[in-house]
Write a protein that holds these residues in place. Structure first.
Motif, PDB file in Angstrom:
ATOM      1  N   VAL A 233       0.865  -1.186   0.000  1.00 49.87           N
ATOM      2  CA  VAL A 233       0.000   0.000   0.000  1.00 49.87           C
ATOM      3  C   VAL A 233       0.896   1.229   0.000  1.00 49.87           C
ATOM      4  CG1 VAL A 233      -1.801   1.272   1.205  1.00 49.87           C
ATOM      5  CG2 VAL A 233      -1.809  -1.230   1.249  1.00 49.87           C
ATOM      6  N   LEU A 234       0.743   2.087  -1.017  1.00 45.39           N
ATOM      7  CA  LEU A 234       1.472   3.355  -1.114  1.00 45.39           C
ATOM      8  C   LEU A 234       0.462   4.492  -1.056  1.00 45.39           C
ATOM      9  CD1 LEU A 234       3.919   2.463  -4.031  1.00 45.39           C
ATOM     10  CD2 LEU A 234       4.468   2.520  -1.609  1.00 45.39           C
ATOM     11  N   ASN A 235       0.633   5.403  -0.104  1.00 41.73           N
ATOM     12  CA  ASN A 235      -0.324   6.497   0.101  1.00 41.73           C
ATOM     13  C   ASN A 235       0.334   7.854  -0.106  1.00 41.73           C
ATOM     14  OD1 ASN A 235      -2.467   4.824   0.781  1.00 41.73           O
ATOM     15  ND2 ASN A 235      -1.970   4.835   2.950  1.00 41.73           N
ATOM     16  N   ASN A 236      -0.370   8.749  -0.798  1.00 36.10           N
ATOM     17  CA  ASN A 236      -0.046  10.182  -0.878  1.00 36.10           C
ATOM     18  C   ASN A 236       1.279  10.495  -1.580  1.00 36.10           C
ATOM     19  OD1 ASN A 236      -2.403  10.640   0.522  1.00 36.10           O
ATOM     20  ND2 ASN A 236      -1.386  10.850   2.499  1.00 36.10           N
ATOM     21  N   PHE A 237       1.686   9.687  -2.540  1.00 36.15           N
ATOM     22  CA  PHE A 237       2.829  10.039  -3.380  1.00 36.15           C
ATOM     23  C   PHE A 237       2.257  10.748  -4.611  1.00 36.15           C
ATOM     24  CE2 PHE A 237       4.312   6.571  -0.772  1.00 36.15           C
ATOM     25  CZ  PHE A 237       5.616   6.930  -0.466  1.00 36.15           C
ATOM     26  N   THR A 238       2.022  12.055  -4.493  1.00 39.54           N
ATOM     27  CA  THR A 238       1.186  12.772  -5.459  1.00 39.54           C
ATOM     28  C   THR A 238       1.970  13.528  -6.525  1.00 39.54           C
ATOM     29  OG1 THR A 238       1.090  14.621  -3.902  1.00 39.54           O
ATOM     30  CG2 THR A 238      -0.700  13.023  -3.814  1.00 39.54           C
ATOM     31  N   THR A 239       3.213  13.949  -6.233  1.00 42.91           N
ATOM     32  CA  THR A 239       3.969  14.743  -7.201  1.00 42.91           C
ATOM     33  C   THR A 239       4.767  13.839  -8.136  1.00 42.91           C
ATOM     34  OG1 THR A 239       5.890  14.934  -5.749  1.00 42.91           O
ATOM     35  CG2 THR A 239       4.163  16.599  -5.500  1.00 42.91           C
ATOM     36  N   ARG A 240       5.413  14.457  -9.145  1.00 42.65           N
ATOM     37  CA  ARG A 240       6.267  13.681 -10.052  1.00 42.65           C
ATOM     38  C   ARG A 240       7.403  13.000  -9.281  1.00 42.65           C
ATOM     39  NH1 ARG A 240       6.248  14.314 -15.708  1.00 42.65           N
ATOM     40  NH2 ARG A 240       4.143  14.921 -16.330  1.00 42.65           N
ATOM     41  N   LEU A 241       8.019  13.736  -8.362  1.00 39.83           N
ATOM     42  CA  LEU A 241       9.085  13.157  -7.542  1.00 39.83           C
ATOM     43  C   LEU A 241       8.534  12.041  -6.659  1.00 39.83           C
ATOM     44  CD1 LEU A 241      12.008  13.198  -6.450  1.00 39.83           C
ATOM     45  CD2 LEU A 241      11.252  14.941  -4.795  1.00 39.83           C
ATOM     46  N   VAL A 265       2.011  -4.440   3.762  1.00 40.12           N
ATOM     47  CA  VAL A 265       3.124  -3.523   3.989  1.00 40.12           C
ATOM     48  C   VAL A 265       2.698  -2.140   3.495  1.00 40.12           C
ATOM     49  CG1 VAL A 265       5.482  -2.933   3.309  1.00 40.12           C
ATOM     50  CG2 VAL A 265       4.899  -5.296   3.860  1.00 40.12           C
ATOM     51  N   THR A 266       2.816  -1.135   4.357  1.00 36.54           N
ATOM     52  CA  THR A 266       2.319   0.207   4.050  1.00 36.54           C
ATOM     53  C   THR A 266       3.449   1.221   4.094  1.00 36.54           C
ATOM     54  OG1 THR A 266       0.193  -0.371   5.062  1.00 36.54           O
ATOM     55  CG2 THR A 266       0.619   1.959   4.672  1.00 36.54           C
ATOM     56  N   PHE A 267       3.524   2.049   3.057  1.00 33.95           N
ATOM     57  CA  PHE A 267       4.385   3.233   3.022  1.00 33.95           C
ATOM     58  C   PHE A 267       3.458   4.438   2.901  1.00 33.95           C
ATOM     59  CE2 PHE A 267       7.240  -0.096   1.687  1.00 33.95           C
ATOM     60  CZ  PHE A 267       8.470   0.258   2.240  1.00 33.95           C
ATOM     61  N   HIS A 268       3.278   5.137   3.998  1.00 34.45           N
ATOM     62  CA  HIS A 268       2.335   6.260   4.044  1.00 34.45           C
ATOM     63  C   HIS A 268       3.110   7.569   4.083  1.00 34.45           C
ATOM     64  CE1 HIS A 268      -1.247   8.553   5.063  1.00 34.45           C
ATOM     65  NE2 HIS A 268      -0.563   9.115   6.030  1.00 34.45           N
ATOM     66  N   ASN A 269       2.960   8.387   3.037  1.00 39.69           N
ATOM     67  CA  ASN A 269       3.641   9.681   2.960  1.00 39.69           C
ATOM     68  C   ASN A 269       2.754  10.766   3.566  1.00 39.69           C
ATOM     69  OD1 ASN A 269       5.369  11.818   2.169  1.00 39.69           O
ATOM     70  ND2 ASN A 269       4.097  12.145   0.363  1.00 39.69           N
ATOM     71  N   GLN A 270       3.285  11.481   4.531  1.00 41.18           N
ATOM     72  CA  GLN A 270       2.570  12.598   5.148  1.00 41.18           C
ATOM     73  C   GLN A 270       3.578  13.691   5.469  1.00 41.18           C
ATOM     74  OE1 GLN A 270       0.120  11.470   8.424  1.00 41.18           O
ATOM     75  NE2 GLN A 270      -0.631  13.522   8.808  1.00 41.18           N
ATOM     76  N   ARG A 271       3.414  14.831   4.794  1.00 42.83           N
ATOM     77  CA  ARG A 271       4.314  15.986   4.968  1.00 42.83           C
ATOM     78  C   ARG A 271       5.758  15.608   4.664  1.00 42.83           C
ATOM     79  NH1 ARG A 271       1.992  18.301  10.751  1.00 42.83           N
ATOM     80  NH2 ARG A 271      -0.216  17.999  10.286  1.00 42.83           N
ATOM     81  N   ASP A 272       5.943  14.788   3.621  1.00 44.94           N
ATOM     82  CA  ASP A 272       7.255  14.344   3.150  1.00 44.94           C
ATOM     83  C   ASP A 272       7.960  13.400   4.114  1.00 44.94           C
ATOM     84  OD1 ASP A 272       6.933  15.664   0.820  1.00 44.94           O
ATOM     85  OD2 ASP A 272       8.261  17.343   1.285  1.00 44.94           O
ATOM     86  N   PHE A 273       7.259  12.890   5.107  1.00 42.03           N
ATOM     87  CA  PHE A 273       7.767  11.822   5.956  1.00 42.03           C
ATOM     88  C   PHE A 273       7.054  10.536   5.554  1.00 42.03           C
ATOM     89  CE2 PHE A 273       8.723  15.533   8.523  1.00 42.03           C
ATOM     90  CZ  PHE A 273      10.003  15.250   8.987  1.00 42.03           C
ATOM     91  N   THR A 350      11.126  26.708   3.311  1.00 46.66           N
ATOM     92  CA  THR A 350      10.687  28.084   3.550  1.00 46.66           C
ATOM     93  C   THR A 350       9.304  28.154   4.170  1.00 46.66           C
ATOM     94  OG1 THR A 350       9.826  28.166   1.283  1.00 46.66           O
ATOM     95  CG2 THR A 350      12.075  28.976   1.661  1.00 46.66           C
ATOM     96  N   SER A 351       8.542  27.065   4.079  1.00 42.86           N
ATOM     97  CA  SER A 351       7.173  27.065   4.600  1.00 42.86           C
ATOM     98  C   SER A 351       6.819  25.667   5.093  1.00 42.86           C
ATOM     99  CB  SER A 351       6.189  27.485   3.500  1.00 42.86           C
ATOM    100  OG  SER A 351       4.844  27.310   3.942  1.00 42.86           O
ATOM    101  N   ARG A 352       6.001  25.630   6.127  1.00 42.85           N
ATOM    102  CA  ARG A 352       5.545  24.332   6.661  1.00 42.85           C
ATOM    103  C   ARG A 352       4.536  23.675   5.727  1.00 42.85           C
ATOM    104  NH1 ARG A 352       3.142  24.805  12.370  1.00 42.85           N
ATOM    105  NH2 ARG A 352       3.180  22.522  12.131  1.00 42.85           N
ATOM    106  N   ARG A 353       3.977  24.458   4.800  1.00 43.01           N
ATOM    107  CA  ARG A 353       2.949  23.949   3.902  1.00 43.01           C
ATOM    108  C   ARG A 353       3.493  23.659   2.497  1.00 43.01           C
ATOM    109  NH1 ARG A 353       0.442  27.086   7.597  1.00 43.01           N
ATOM    110  NH2 ARG A 353      -1.538  26.307   8.399  1.00 43.01           N
ATOM    111  N   ARG A 354       4.787  23.527   2.398  1.00 43.95           N
ATOM    112  CA  ARG A 354       5.411  23.206   1.117  1.00 43.95           C
ATOM    113  C   ARG A 354       5.938  21.778   1.173  1.00 43.95           C
ATOM    114  NH1 ARG A 354      10.770  26.087  -1.556  1.00 43.95           N
ATOM    115  NH2 ARG A 354      10.512  25.222  -3.649  1.00 43.95           N
ATOM    116  N   PHE A 355       5.424  20.915   0.294  1.00 42.05           N
ATOM    117  CA  PHE A 355       5.804  19.512   0.262  1.00 42.05           C
ATOM    118  C   PHE A 355       6.310  19.153  -1.126  1.00 42.05           C
ATOM    119  CE2 PHE A 355       1.961  19.606   3.148  1.00 42.05           C
ATOM    120  CZ  PHE A 355       2.718  19.789   4.283  1.00 42.05           C
ATOM    121  N   PHE A 356       7.184  18.138  -1.184  1.00 48.48           N
ATOM    122  CA  PHE A 356       7.821  17.760  -2.433  1.00 48.48           C
ATOM    123  C   PHE A 356       7.394  16.375  -2.934  1.00 48.48           C
ATOM    124  CE2 PHE A 356      10.645  20.636  -0.142  1.00 48.48           C
ATOM    125  CZ  PHE A 356      10.816  21.642  -1.084  1.00 48.48           C
ATOM    126  N   LEU A 357       6.891  15.527  -2.030  1.00 43.74           N
ATOM    127  CA  LEU A 357       6.446  14.196  -2.432  1.00 43.74           C
ATOM    128  C   LEU A 357       4.938  14.118  -2.589  1.00 43.74           C
ATOM    129  CD1 LEU A 357       8.728  11.913  -0.203  1.00 43.74           C
ATOM    130  CD2 LEU A 357       9.110  12.679  -2.536  1.00 43.74           C
TER     131      LEU A 357
END
Length: 357
Positions: A233-241, A265-273, A350-357
């Motif tokens: 299970v892969l969650n919240n991998f939304t960007t190209r990266l 097996v779960t890989f859950h992306n939340q705020r790039d963690f 630069t911001s807490r609301r900027r995510f890359f994954l």
């Protein structure tokens, strides 16, 4: 007349002074009610508990009023009031042009020709080589042993004094599809990083690893069957990266999960963690009493009958850890002349609301 006006002015000024004094007294009373300003510890704890209790009661009243309003609107055939969506860091994230869209044809065309396509199309079965850095801590072997039970068709090889480039050459000859290098900190003697290398042409992902909890430290943990392929299970991998990192992780596991093995097996992306969890399904039978108001639900002796229900729950198998992407490099590992697709730098936060994954 001028003298009369002069006599009235002090009275008006006095009234204003009294009003200001009252407002000041009210503010002082409110300020005195703050628990943090009370010097006596017992009194401060008492006032704090009272304020917290009042807030909790008020919150319950508001929630009950919302539920009652919703029921009343449904009974009257009216449109219920809109459900309030709380503001979170996730739903207020900064807009990103690289977020993948369902109708992105370029993305799907690229998937058919990237480095992971042969494994994800099941043309080749994944074969993983797991090794360590040159300094190996006491927690490293225990973590690797649990990784071997999580990832099917994974093999551990001792690092020794070999350089990583030599290990990559050996893995290519033995037809391994990926290499996982477990890094440990010499000072704290803890596992602190993972290096995942896709073979034969890369890419190489470097992750920071934190909050590791081994299986033996998890209460009521389960023991999975390592021979069965888990469901991934892969969650919240939304960007190209994020999409690319998700496909890299996906290439470590077989694409034909054995559902009867009941492993997830779960890989859950939340705020790039990226939070890693490993569970298995447990099916249990539970006896429940039949409603006593029903006279037919009693046997000849007048006792209540019971019925058996099958319930499902999740049991954590471990290990448990958190990953954070540090860099994604083109090709296999090259510390000197390698080209990087993406590198995390401190000035990017630069911001807490900027995510890359």
């Amino acid at each position: 007349m001028a003298e009369g006006k002069r006599k009235r002015e002090p009275a008006v000024a006095g009234a204003q002074v009294e009003e200001e004094k009252k407002s000041r007294d009210g503010k002082d009373k409110k300020r005195r009610m703050l628990p943090s300003l009370i010097k006596n510890k017992l009194k401060r704890m008492e006032v704090h508990a009272k304020v917290k209790r009042e807030k909790r009661v008020e919150k319950k009243k508001k929630a009950k009023a919302r539920v009652d309003a919703h029921k009343r609107a449904l009974e009257l055939g009216e449109e219920p009031p809109p459900v309030r969506i709380p503001r979170t860091i996730e739903n207020t994230r900064e807009p990103d042009e690289t977020v993948c869209k369902p109708d992105d044809e370029e993305l799907f065309v690229g998937n058919d020709a990237d480095e992971f396509s042969q494994i994800l199309k099941q043309e080749h079965a994944p074969k993983i080589l797991i090794t360590t850095c040159r300094f190996n801590s006491s927690r490293g072997p225990a973590f690797i042993q649990e990784l071997l039970s999580v990832i099917p068709n994974a093999h551990y090889h001792k690092r020794g004094t070999y350089e990583l480039k030599k290990i990559i050459e050996y893995a290519n000859k033995k037809e391994f599809t990926s290499i996982i290098v477990v890094h440990t900190n010499q000072v704290e003697n803890q596992v602190n990083a993972l290096l995942i290398i896709n073979l034969p042409d890369g890419p190489t992902a470097h992750f920071k690893l934190s909050k590791l909890v081994l299986r033996k430290d998890i209460k009521n943990h389960g023991n999975p069957n390592p021979a069965t392929s888990p469901k991934l299970v892969l969650n919240n991998f939304t960007t190209r990266l994020g999409h690319r990192v998700g496909r890299l992780i996906q290439s470590l596991f077989p694409q034909d999960p054995y559902f009867r093995g009941r492993r997830v097996v779960t890989f859950h992306n939340q705020r790039d963690f990226i939070f890693f969890r490993h569970h298995r399904y447990v099916f249990e039978s539970k006896e429940t009493k039949v409603d006593t108001k029903d006279t037919a639900a009693k046997n000849d002796k007048g006792k209540n009958l019971t019925q058996t229900k099958m319930i499902a729950r999740l049991q954590e198998c471990g290990p448990r850890f958190t990953l954070k992407l540090i860099s994604l490099q083109h090709g296999t590992f090259d510390s000197k002349g390698g080209e990087f697709e993406w590198v995390h730098k401190p000035e990017m936060d630069t911001s807490r609301r900027r995510f890359f994954l």
